[in-house]
Design an enzyme around this catalytic site. Structure first.
Site, mmCIF file in Angstrom:
data_model
loop_
_atom_site.group_PDB
_atom_site.id
_atom_site.type_symbol
_atom_site.label_atom_id
_atom_site.label_comp_id
_atom_site.label_asym_id
_atom_site.label_seq_id
_atom_site.Cartn_x
_atom_site.Cartn_y
_atom_site.Cartn_z
ATOM 1 N N LYS A 68 -5.842 -59.024 67.690
ATOM 2 C CA LYS A 68 -6.957 -59.936 68.320
ATOM 3 C C LYS A 68 -6.586 -60.613 69.493
ATOM 4 O O LYS A 68 -7.300 -60.696 70.392
ATOM 5 C CB LYS A 68 -7.669 -60.613 67.459
ATOM 6 N N ASP A 77 -15.362 -64.148 62.533
ATOM 7 C CA ASP A 77 -15.160 -63.959 61.060
ATOM 8 C C ASP A 77 -13.754 -63.924 60.788
ATOM 9 O O ASP A 77 -13.225 -63.977 59.775
ATOM 10 C CB ASP A 77 -15.984 -62.530 60.487
HETATM 11 C C1 LIG Z 1 -8.827 -56.674 61.585
HETATM 12 C C2 LIG Z 1 -9.922 -56.144 62.435
HETATM 13 N N1 LIG Z 1 -10.060 -54.675 62.902
HETATM 14 C C3 LIG Z 1 -11.124 -54.234 63.328
HETATM 15 C C4 LIG Z 1 -12.020 -55.153 63.916
HETATM 16 C C5 LIG Z 1 -13.128 -54.751 64.601
HETATM 17 O O1 LIG Z 1 -13.393 -55.035 65.947
HETATM 18 P P1 LIG Z 1 -14.826 -55.082 66.806
HETATM 19 O O2 LIG Z 1 -15.708 -56.389 66.010
HETATM 20 O O3 LIG Z 1 -14.657 -55.037 68.162
HETATM 21 O O4 LIG Z 1 -15.451 -53.774 66.168
HETATM 22 C C6 LIG Z 1 -12.107 -56.567 63.578
HETATM 23 C C7 LIG Z 1 -13.066 -57.359 64.318
HETATM 24 O O5 LIG Z 1 -13.004 -58.741 63.996
HETATM 25 C C8 LIG Z 1 -10.849 -57.212 63.005
HETATM 26 O O6 LIG Z 1 -10.703 -58.267 62.674
#
Ligand SMILES: Cc1ncc(COP(=O)(O)O)c(C=O)c1O
Length: 400
Positions: A77, A125
């Site tokens: 992130k 989240d």
């Molecule tokens: C570990 C992880 N993978 C994938 C995602 C998916 O990202 P997006 O919300 O841009 O689809 C998130 C989103 O918070 C995440 O925390």
């Protein structure tokens, strides 16, 4: 278990009534890479070749990009939230001084008088908020992060550790997004959201360009090997759309099949794909895949996903737990991998589609020509971002 799925016709520009915009193509990502690679601690994350897992699953290759290594933050992130904070500050400084400053000058505090006046805020989240807070701390501005009812205490504490003010809100993620927007408007703050909505596209666009760095690195690491399939986990869809756009731009007609995976309780992209237009899912969005518990797709991500994905799959929490345990043990001599509930979703979907004796799995295998010749790319987007929950799942304490 495959809870639901939708297979789209290949190429599919005809299927949807919204056109893709290519927000994270190769040119846009060259720009984000240029800025992000100047941050202290930047390095490629590992691309692991999981030959034991490939054998177990019944495909030729499984490539696993280990994003838990990213900037020591345990998830991919930082490439998005912190990068967007950086762009917000660069723009604010440029509007006061007339020139875009190099990142090194901001990091050294040369524009402290400007940056410390700026407050960035967002709903999260967990992982996105951690990234925004980390970026704000490093670059010298304030951050206020909203966590909704079911975000764990540990995730809240991890965000506060980066100097953010963490506030718990009522309702689900999508309610927290709206609340953050209202608070920003009242207080003159800047929302750094990873999801886009009407009238709010520039910052989520930067975030996707930041995520695109993962795809750029991966292609370099693959050194000429072209993946045939990519499984991408989606919350609001920004991450998946960023990787998809980059791969589609880079490989053109040779682009791999993209399979979008979501929790069965929050499969808003699947629902939209089936409808051919924007749809949302409401309710508690109750799943252990906290990062994917989003009911409203990102407005700029969805067109990419609908136009460029071959299939959309919703899986259950049980499949995710099984995949986490498998990777924690290591398949057929592969080194053990620590991966969190959201980060494993793509791998869990591959595993489930290949192992499950069901009509859904059979249809997906056939439509995607997924089998012994497939070279599959997966992005492990997080490590154990909630270590207590991780231990609980791995130990099998929940009998799941
Ligand atoms: C570990 C992880 N993978 C994938 C995602 C998916 O990202 P997006 O919300 O841009 O689809 C998130 C989103 O918070 C995440 O925390």
């Amino acid at each position: 278990m495959i809870a639901d799925y939708y297979i789209s016709s290949p190429g599919r520009a005809d299927h949807t009534d919204i056109a893709p915009l290519f927000p994270a193509g190769t040119q846009a990502v060259a720009e984000s890479l240029n800025i992000i690679s100047a941050w202290p601690g930047y390095k490629f994350t590992s691309l692991l070749n999981l030959s034991g897992a490939a054998k177990h699953i019944g495909v030729a290759e499984v490539y696993y990009k280990q994003e838990a290594e990213r900037f020591g933050l345990n998830s991919f992130k930082a490439l998005g939230g912190a990068y967007a904070v950086c762009r917000v500050l660069m723009q604010a400084i440029a509007s006061k001084t007339g020139t875009f400053p190099p990142v090194s000058d901001i990091l050294e505090g040369k524009y402290k008088n400007i940056t410390e006046q700026i407050v960035v805020c967002c709903a999260t989240d967990g992982n996105h908020g951690r990234s925004v807070a980390w970026g704000a701390q490093k670059l010298g501005c304030r951050s206020v992060i909203y966590i909704h009812e079911t975000v764990s205490e540990n995730r809240g504490k991890a965000i506060a550790a980066f100097g953010a003010e963490v506030i718990r809100t009522k309702g689900n993620y999508d309610d927290a997004v709206r609340y953050a927007g209202q608070q920003a408007e009242q207080n003159g703050w800047t929302v750094v959201s990873d999801t886009s909505y009407e009238g709010y596209t520039e910052i989520p666009g930067w975030i996707m360009q930041g995520y695109g760095v993962i795809a750029a690195e991966t292609i370099e690491q693959l050194n000429g090997i072209r993946p045939t399939h990519v499984f991408l986990q989606a919350g609001v869809g920004g991450f998946a759309a960023a990787i998809l756009s980059y791969l589609a731009d880079y490989y053109g007609a040779e682009a791999p099949h993209v399979i979008i995976t979501e929790p069965s309780e929050a499969a808003c992209i699947l629902k939209s794909a089936r409808a051919g237009h924007y749809e949302s899912v409401t309710g508690e969005l109750d799943t252990i895949m906290a990062g994917l518990a989003c009911g409203e797709p990102s407005g700029i991500a969805l067109p990419e996903l609908l136009a460029g994905s071959s299939a959309f799959v919703a899986i259950t929490d049980e499949s995710v737990k099984e995949a986490m345990r498998g990777l924690a043990r290591g398949y057929n001599g592969d080194a053990p991998i620590t991966v969190g509930e959201s980060g494993v979703a793509g791998f869990a979907t591959l595993l489930t589609i290949m192992a499950e004796q069901s009509e859904a799995a059979e249809k997906l295998r056939q439509a995607l020509t997924l089998g012994p010749d497939s070279r599959v790319l997966l992005i492990g987007t997080e490590g154990d971002t909630d270590p207590d929950l991780y231990r609980h799942i791995i130990s099998g304490a929940d009998h799941g």
